[in-house]
Design a protein around this motif. Structure first.
Motif: not given
Lengths: 334, 156
Positions: B55-83
């Motif tokens: 089950g750990t692989q799924g957790i790692y994948g989810l963790l990576a997904g969360f980190l990206i979502m946080q960086s690009v603002g999907i989770i949080g105040e507003e979406i960061v404009p990305l090139t």
């Protein structure tokens, strides 16, 4: 073989759990060393056979117990196997055995109690088919063979033909079946069984002093040692026969088993070594995690266990010395 | 495609593929466990632990997904404009855990399935079976590490 081998995950794990209930060498030793048949039965009652032993009214009825056990084992493996056809091939031997028994009983006009309730055909139906000459519901190939046997016996009255013809069709079906299903493991098993049968036939024919033309008609095809090579050996003396087979996988078996047979006139050592040879082959597949191998191995292990129990109980009932029983006991699979 | 969409493809791959690896792995072990339990129900506790490991692989994948979502603002105040270039960077960063998560989940499941066969006979040797499975885990951890290092290196 199926592409997704993990379909075997359930059945292999279950068979591994079942294997823990097989009798081990220690239990057989205790049975052999026990003072009487009843004592040996007591050892058996401390194992997976407990329930069956308590139901056994008389020790002389132990064959019923063994037949029921064999039947249960085949049923369970057949039920859990993701590819039941392959396990069905293991049961085909019993259909053929039952057919042989029924044909002989019919031609000799007796009633036989040698039937084994394992196999894909129901015993009552088999019995009906043979007695009424009605093989309609048999699978094509088997139907033709059964009809031929019937006709042949009307003309020639030779019961030997029954064994020969049925063995031939059995191993042909098995080899072709294994090839069709692309199971090299099963094909390897059947080739080895054919070789061992042919080897025994060779010695038997040699001992009877029969000619090579006769041998040619009774050898089974598809073995690893060709029928031509085997027929060439019949006129050779024992020593050169042993050296000729020494390059094959059967060197040890021939060296010990055949020598004893020709010297002392008893095939029991060769029979034991043949069974051990197959056990060694099947053990190679024992730890396959996703495949048919452990299932086939378990069935064989059960057959050997039942054979061993029979040897011990018969020996104990007839008060044979422990050493004589021990010599005949087959190696266990676990 | 805008940068954000490319980054979200990375999230989808990391969570989806690594999750599939876990699902398949756990599925295989579950089949083996059921086979053992049908003959020996007392081993339920042990098999449950073994089944949970892939089950750990799924957790790692989810963790990576969360980190990206946080960086690009999907989770949080507003979406960061990305090139688009930044978007691709997130996608690339997601790939290690996506790929290694899928394969290591499946193969870890196969090892643990064999471990179930092992404890059918020798329950006391379960620890060794787990060690074999942890060997497979190493590579999922390495992949997660690479993914995380890349994510922290991306300027947004």
């Amino acid at each position: 073989m199926p592409i997704d081998d993990t379909i075997y995950a359930y059945s292999v794990a279950r068979v591994k759990a079942l294997e823990t209930r097989l009798l081990d060498q220690g239990q057989f030793d205790r049975m052999i060393n026990s003072s009487s048949g009843d004592e040996a039965l007591k050892v058996l009652s401390e194992s997976g056979y407990a329930a069956a032993v308590t139901e056994l009214a008389d020790i002389h009825d132990f064959e019923k117990l063994l037949a029921a056990e064999l039947k249960d084992s085949f049923n369970i493996v057949m039920k859990i196997s993701p590819v039941p056809d392959l396990i069905g091939m293991m049961a085909l031997r019993y259909d053929i055995h039952n057919l042989k028994v029924l044909f002989k009983a019919k031609f000799l006009g007796i009633k036989s109690d040698l039937l084994i309730p394992v196999g894909s055909y129901d015993l009552a139906k088999l019995e009906y088919a043979v007695n009424e000459d009605d093989f309609l519901y048999f699978e094509d190939k088997l139907r033709r063979v059964a009809e031929n046997i019937n006709e042949d016996f009307m003309v020639n009255r030779d019961p030997q033909v029954i064994d020969l013809t049925l063995d031939r069709v059995l191993y042909e079906q098995l080899i072709f079946g294994a090839r069709e299903k692309r199971s090299s493991f099963l094909e390897g098993l059947f080739i080895r069984q054919i070789d061992l049968i042919n080897l025994k036939t060779l010695i038997r024919v040699k001992r009877m002093g029969l000619h090579r033309d006769f041998l040619k008609t009774v050898l089974l095809p598809h073995g690893s040692v060709s029928a031509d090579r085997l027929t060439a050996m019949i006129e050779e003396p024992l020593e050169s026969l042993i050296s000729m087979l020494a390059i094959s996988d059967y060197a040890d078996l021939v060296n010990e088993g055949v020598r004893e047979w020709l010297d002392k006139g008893t095939a029991s050592l060769l029979e034991k070594l043949s069974d051990d040879y197959i056990t060694t082959y099947l053990k190679q597949g024992k730890w396959v995690s996703f495949g048919l191998e452990p299932l086939v191995g378990y069935l064989w292990a059960k057959e050997i266990e039942i054979k061993n129990i029979r040897i011990v109980l018969v020996g104990k009932i007839n008060k044979l010395p422990a050493e004589a029983i021990r010599e005949r006991i087959r190696d266990v699979y676990i | 495609m805008e940068g954000i969409e490319i980054a979200l493809l990375g999230v989808a791959l990391a969570v989806g593929l690594a999750g599939s690896g876990s699902a398949i792995g756990i599925g295989i072990v579950g089949q083996s466990a059921a086979g053992l339990i049908s003959e020996d129900p007392d081993k339920f506790g042990q098999t449950l632990l073994l089944q949970a490991l892939p089950g750990t692989q799924g957790i790692y994948g989810l963790l990576a997904g969360f980190l990206i979502m946080q960086s690009v603002g999907i989770i949080g105040e507003e979406i960061v404009p990305l090139t688009p270039s930044q978007g691709y960077s997130f996608l690339m960063a997601a790939l290690p855990i996506a790929i290694a998560g899928l394969s290591s989940g499946i193969y870890q499941g196969r090892v643990l399935s064999s471990t179930i066969n092992l404890i059918a006979k020798r329950p006391e040797e379960m620890g060794k079976g787990i060690v074999y499975a942890v060997m497979v885990e190493t590579y999922a951890v390495f992949a997660l590490l690479a993914t995380i290092l890349m994510l922290f290196g991306i300027d947004v």
